[in-house]
Scaffold this active site. Structure first.
Site: not given
Length: 257
Positions: A63, A112, A115, A135
Site C-alpha cells: 500500500a 499488499g 497479498e 504492516e
C-alpha cells in the site's frame, strides 16, 4: 498510467508501473488494476494473465503509505471503505479470476504486494525477490486479506511468524512455504511465467476455468462440501466442446496404437 497491458497472442501481461514508488498500490492504481482485469475478462481471446512490476527492485512495496495515512486520518469508516474494501476487493478479484493469473515477482513483494502474490493462483519469483508482511510495524494487521491467505498457504505458525515479526524472507523460503511455485534467475522470470501460461492454455478454456473455480471455491471447505463443488464444476463442463474434443483426441490416439 500506473498500470500497463501488453498483449502477446493469448497472453496479457499487466505491469504495475510506479517504479519510482516501488510500484506501491495507491487508490488509483488499485482501481486501474481492477479495470484492467475487467477488460481482460471480457476479452474471450485472452487466455492467461501475467502480473508483474516495472523495474527490478520491486514487484510491489504494498500500500502507498501517504495515501493510506490520509484514509486512516479520516477515521475507521473511511479507512475501511478506502483501504480494506478496495484492497480486499482486488485480492478477491485476482483469487477468483476465471483465467489463470501468474504473479511474476521481480523484486520485493511487501505488504499488499505480498497479498497480491498470495491471491494469485500461481506465482514465480526471481532469485533476488523478497517477501514480507511489515504492516505490524505500522500498528495494524494486513488489510488486503493477508491475515487469512498467508496462514492457509504456509500454515498457522509459519504465517504468524511473518505477520508478527514483519521480517522479510528470500524467494527460496517463499517457495518452501508455498507462496510461489518456482524460483528462477532474474533474466528468466518473464519467460518462465509465459512458459507456465502456455502449458496451461494448451488446454480447453472451459476446463481451465472449471479447475480454477473448483480449487478456489473448495479448498477451504470441509471435504464433503468441497466434493460437491468439484461435482458441480465437472457437470458444467460435460456439454462443452472442450470435453467433446478432448475425448475425441484421446480415443483417436488410442485407436491408432
Amino acid at each position: 498510467m500506473t498500470v500497463h497491458l501488453d498483449r502477446d497472442d493469448h497472453l496479457v501481461t499487466i505491469t504495475l508501473d510506479r517504479e519510482h514508488k516501488l510500484n506501491a498500490l495507491d487508490h488509483p492504481t488499485i482501481d486501474a488494476l481492477l479495470a484492467a482485469l475487467d477488460r481482460v475478462e471480457a476479452d474471450d481471446s485472452v487466455r492467461a494473465v501475467v502480473l508483474t512490476g516495472a523495474g527490478r527492485r520491486a514487484f510491489s512495496a504494498g500500500a502507498d503509505i501517504p495515501s493510506l495515512a490520509r484514509s486512516i486520518e479520516g477515521g475507521a469508516e473511511r479507512a475501511l471503505r478506502e483501504i480494506v474494501r478496495r484492497g480486499q476487493g482486488l485480492t478477491r478479484r485476482i483469487e477468483e479470476f476465471p483465467k489463470p493469473v501468474i504473479a511474476a515477482v521481480n523484486g520485493l513483494a511487501y505488504g499488499g504486494g505480498c497479498e497480491l502474490v498470495e491471491a494469485a493462483p500461481l506465482a514465480i519469483a526471481a532469485e533476488h525477490a523478497t517477501f514480507a508482511k511489515p504492516e505490524i510495524g505500522l500498528g495494524f494487521p494486513p488489510p488486503f486479506g493477508g491475515s487469512q491467505r498467508l496462514p492457509r498457504h504456509a500454515g498457522r505458525k509459519r504465517g504468524l511468524e511473518m505477520i508478527l515479526t514483519g521480517d522479510p524472507i528470500p524467494a527460496r523460503r517463499a517457495a518452501e512455504l508455498g507462496l510461489v511455485n518456482a524460483v528462477v534467475p532474474e533474466g528468466e522470470l518473464l519467460a518462465a511465467a509465459r512458459d507456465l501460461a502456455a502449458r496451461i492454455t494448451r488446454h480447453a478454456p472451459t476446463a481451465v476455468a472449471a479447475c480454477l473455480r473448483a480449487v478456489t471455491r473448495g479448498v477451504n471447505l470441509p471435504i464433503d462440501e468441497g466434493l460437491a463443488v468439484e461435482a458441480a464444476c465437472f457437470a458444467a463442463t460435460v456439454p462443452t466442446d472442450g470435453v467433446r474434443l478432448g475425448l475425441r483426441r484421446f480415443l483417436d490416439r488410442a485407436a491408432a496404437c
